[in-house]
Design a protein around this motif. Structure first.
Motif, PDB file in Angstrom:
ATOM      1  N   ASP A 168      -3.045  -6.646  18.593  1.00 34.73           N
ATOM      2  CA  ASP A 168      -2.358  -6.719  17.141  1.00 34.73           C
ATOM      3  C   ASP A 168      -3.190  -7.175  16.050  1.00 34.73           C
ATOM      4  O   ASP A 168      -2.525  -8.483  16.112  1.00 34.73           O
ATOM      5  N   LEU A 169      -2.455  -5.829  14.438  1.00 34.35           N
ATOM      6  CA  LEU A 169      -2.634  -6.157  13.396  1.00 34.35           C
ATOM      7  C   LEU A 169      -1.735  -6.542  12.284  1.00 34.35           C
ATOM      8  O   LEU A 169      -1.690  -7.638  11.589  1.00 34.35           O
ATOM      9  N   ALA A 170      -1.215  -5.487  12.399  1.00 33.11           N
ATOM     10  CA  ALA A 170       0.225  -5.121  11.527  1.00 33.11           C
ATOM     11  C   ALA A 170       1.204  -4.326  11.832  1.00 33.11           C
ATOM     12  O   ALA A 170       0.832  -3.401  12.513  1.00 33.11           O
ATOM     13  N   THR A 171       2.282  -4.571  11.162  1.00 30.37           N
ATOM     14  CA  THR A 171       3.168  -3.425  10.750  1.00 30.37           C
ATOM     15  C   THR A 171       3.193  -2.838   9.756  1.00 30.37           C
ATOM     16  O   THR A 171       3.241  -3.468   8.583  1.00 30.37           O
ATOM     17  N   CYS A 172       4.354  -2.074   9.878  1.00 37.93           N
ATOM     18  CA  CYS A 172       4.286  -0.955   8.532  1.00 37.93           C
ATOM     19  C   CYS A 172       5.375   0.425   8.875  1.00 37.93           C
ATOM     20  O   CYS A 172       5.899   0.951   9.832  1.00 37.93           O
ATOM     21  N   GLY A 173       6.408   0.293   7.801  1.00 41.20           N
ATOM     22  CA  GLY A 173       7.305   1.545   8.140  1.00 41.20           C
ATOM     23  C   GLY A 173       6.976   2.488   7.570  1.00 41.20           C
ATOM     24  O   GLY A 173       6.351   2.415   6.060  1.00 41.20           O
ATOM     25  N   VAL A 174       8.553   3.405   7.574  1.00 39.98           N
ATOM     26  CA  VAL A 174       7.903   4.477   6.609  1.00 39.98           C
ATOM     27  C   VAL A 174       8.623   4.823   5.537  1.00 39.98           C
ATOM     28  O   VAL A 174      10.003   3.892   5.152  1.00 39.98           O
ATOM     29  N   PHE A 183       7.102  11.447   2.687  1.00 37.82           N
ATOM     30  CA  PHE A 183       7.151  10.442   3.254  1.00 37.82           C
ATOM     31  C   PHE A 183       5.980  10.139   3.365  1.00 37.82           C
ATOM     32  O   PHE A 183       4.605  11.083   4.433  1.00 37.82           O
ATOM     33  N   GLN A 184       5.333   8.614   4.186  1.00 39.07           N
ATOM     34  CA  GLN A 184       4.598   8.371   4.128  1.00 39.07           C
ATOM     35  C   GLN A 184       4.319   7.366   4.813  1.00 39.07           C
ATOM     36  O   GLN A 184       5.269   6.251   4.373  1.00 39.07           O
ATOM     37  N   GLN A 185       3.360   6.053   6.147  1.00 43.55           N
ATOM     38  CA  GLN A 185       3.131   5.067   5.977  1.00 43.55           C
ATOM     39  C   GLN A 185       3.604   3.992   4.325  1.00 43.55           C
ATOM     40  O   GLN A 185       2.855   5.027   3.683  1.00 43.55           O
ATOM     41  N   MET A 186       4.016   3.019   4.360  1.00 44.06           N
ATOM     42  CA  MET A 186       4.111   2.421   3.361  1.00 44.06           C
ATOM     43  C   MET A 186       2.487   2.140   2.714  1.00 44.06           C
ATOM     44  O   MET A 186       2.219   2.349   1.373  1.00 44.06           O
ATOM     45  N   SER A 187       2.119   2.210   3.356  1.00 43.98           N
ATOM     46  CA  SER A 187       0.379   1.707   3.057  1.00 43.98           C
ATOM     47  C   SER A 187      -0.179   2.596   2.581  1.00 43.98           C
ATOM     48  O   SER A 187      -1.456   2.401   1.667  1.00 43.98           O
ATOM     49  N   ALA A 212      -2.219   7.903  -7.078  1.00 42.20           N
ATOM     50  CA  ALA A 212      -2.065   7.312  -8.445  1.00 42.20           C
ATOM     51  C   ALA A 212      -0.753   8.408  -8.630  1.00 42.20           C
ATOM     52  O   ALA A 212      -0.493   9.840  -7.775  1.00 42.20           O
ATOM     53  N   GLY A 213       0.436   8.293  -9.506  1.00 39.78           N
ATOM     54  CA  GLY A 213       0.868   9.926  -9.769  1.00 39.78           C
ATOM     55  C   GLY A 213       2.400   9.666  -9.342  1.00 39.78           C
ATOM     56  O   GLY A 213       2.788  10.858  -9.625  1.00 39.78           O
ATOM     57  N   ILE A 214       2.810   9.028  -8.153  1.00 42.38           N
ATOM     58  CA  ILE A 214       3.843   8.984  -7.788  1.00 42.38           C
ATOM     59  C   ILE A 214       4.357   7.062  -7.793  1.00 42.38           C
ATOM     60  O   ILE A 214       4.322   6.676  -8.427  1.00 42.38           O
ATOM     61  N   ASP A 215       6.024   7.798  -7.387  1.00 46.30           N
ATOM     62  CA  ASP A 215       6.701   6.392  -7.827  1.00 46.30           C
ATOM     63  C   ASP A 215       7.347   6.299  -6.285  1.00 46.30           C
ATOM     64  O   ASP A 215       7.557   7.413  -5.338  1.00 46.30           O
ATOM     65  N   VAL A 216       7.151   4.734  -6.079  1.00 44.13           N
ATOM     66  CA  VAL A 216       7.365   4.887  -4.508  1.00 44.13           C
ATOM     67  C   VAL A 216       9.254   5.351  -4.568  1.00 44.13           C
ATOM     68  O   VAL A 216       9.318   3.355  -4.770  1.00 44.13           O
ATOM     69  N   VAL A 217       9.248   5.377  -4.101  1.00 42.24           N
ATOM     70  CA  VAL A 217      11.023   5.188  -4.021  1.00 42.24           C
ATOM     71  C   VAL A 217      11.247   3.911  -2.879  1.00 42.24           C
ATOM     72  O   VAL A 217      12.341   3.061  -3.651  1.00 42.24           O
ATOM     73  N   GLY A 218      11.299   3.801  -2.070  1.00 41.03           N
ATOM     74  CA  GLY A 218      10.801   2.693  -0.989  1.00 41.03           C
ATOM     75  C   GLY A 218      11.405   2.789   0.211  1.00 41.03           C
ATOM     76  O   GLY A 218      10.640   4.401   0.706  1.00 41.03           O
ATOM     77  N   PRO A 219      11.357   2.083   1.202  1.00 41.98           N
ATOM     78  CA  PRO A 219      11.690   1.965   2.612  1.00 41.98           C
ATOM     79  C   PRO A 219      12.547   3.233   3.070  1.00 41.98           C
ATOM     80  O   PRO A 219      13.864   3.449   1.962  1.00 41.98           O
ATOM     81  N   LEU A 220      12.253   3.702   4.204  1.00 42.84           N
ATOM     82  CA  LEU A 220      13.398   4.104   5.514  1.00 42.84           C
ATOM     83  C   LEU A 220      14.876   3.627   5.460  1.00 42.84           C
ATOM     84  O   LEU A 220      14.250   2.317   5.402  1.00 42.84           O
ATOM     85  N   PRO A 221      15.865   4.186   5.119  1.00 39.70           N
ATOM     86  CA  PRO A 221      17.263   2.946   5.466  1.00 39.70           C
ATOM     87  C   PRO A 221      17.266   2.694   7.037  1.00 39.70           C
ATOM     88  O   PRO A 221      16.396   2.941   7.923  1.00 39.70           O
ATOM     89  N   THR A 258       5.653   1.198  13.045  1.00 41.48           N
ATOM     90  CA  THR A 258       4.284   1.364  13.479  1.00 41.48           C
ATOM     91  C   THR A 258       3.689  -0.172  13.828  1.00 41.48           C
ATOM     92  O   THR A 258       3.533  -0.702  12.991  1.00 41.48           O
ATOM     93  N   THR A 259       3.479  -0.822  15.046  1.00 38.24           N
ATOM     94  CA  THR A 259       2.211  -1.268  15.090  1.00 38.24           C
ATOM     95  C   THR A 259       1.043  -0.822  15.418  1.00 38.24           C
ATOM     96  O   THR A 259       0.757   0.305  15.330  1.00 38.24           O
TER      97      THR A 259
END
Length: 225
Positions: free
Chosen positions: A75-81, A159-163, A169-178, A185-186
């Motif tokens: 395992d290397l990393a985890t990431c949320g939506v 929607f997608q993985q934060m990473s 470019a050209g978007i605003d990342v509002v934040g993670p899911l509640p 995801t690992t």
């Protein structure tokens, strides 16, 4: 000097694009990369595509191991939506599952990937009882970040993985899911059973676990294991 091939999807891309050249400079090894959608990795390996190392969602690594196509899982990393809108557009309320539900029902168009985050969202919206209401305005993409569809103005919410959203470019990342409905995801690495350079592949994995590498991984929206 070894020449090895790494197969992976887009989720780990931003960290990898920084770390792979550093590894090459430090070791003299040379790395080539195969970018393969998550849903196609197992079939690509089964078909005999030459590769040494796979970096992908851990569930896919588990499947490769179960089929005898790969060795151990590291395992290397985890990431949320996360959620994104076009730069400057109104931001949906992500304070709760109910507010997110209202946001997607009120949106004119939605996009997410066919990868792990999209599979999760399909299930989430079914559980919320709204999948039928969303289907006519939903686009599923493969091989490109959903954020690029949002940036072009073809979807109101993405929607997608934060990473995978942060570099677009050209978007605003509002934040993670509640938090109550977040899916973490690992992402893991594995040396393929038919690797031509298994030792060099293992050395890459070891390098991805160093503190310097972890700092880069964290900066790209993932949490190192």
């Amino acid at each position: 000097m070894a020449e090895l091939t790494v197969m992976q999807s887009l989720a780990f891309k931003e960290a990898y694009l920084t770390l792979a050249p550093r590894y090459e400079r430090a070791t003299g090894h040379r790395i080539s990369t195969l970018w393969v959608p998550t849903a196609k990795v197992v079939a690509t390996v089964e078909r005999g595509e030459a590769a040494d190392l796979v970096i992908i969602a851990a569930a896919v690594v588990d499947e490769l191991i179960a089929k005898g196509l790969a060795r151990e899982r590291i395992d290397l990393a985890t990431c949320g939506v996360a959620v994104a809108v076009k730069a400057g557009a109104p931001r949906p309320d992500l304070s709760s599952a109910e507010s997110l539900k209202r946001a997607v029902l009120g949106a004119k168009s939605i996009v997410y990937s066919r990868g792990p985050s999209g599979v999760y969202l399909d299930g989430l919206f079914r559980r919320m009882g709204i999948s039928g209401e969303l289907e006519h305005k939903l686009t599923r993409v493969q091989g490109e970040p959903s954020g690029e569809v949002v940036a072009r103005g073809f979807a109101e919410i993405g929607f997608q993985q934060m990473s995978e959203l942060l570099p677009v470019a050209g978007i605003d990342v509002v934040g993670p899911l509640p938090a109550e409905i977040q899916e973490i995801t690992t992402f893991a690495a594995t040396v393929l059973a038919k690797a031509r350079e298994p030792q060099a592949a293992r050395e890459v994995i070891d390098y991805l676990g160093t503190e310097d590498a972890k700092a880069v991984i964290r900066a790209t929206g993932m949490e190192p294991v």
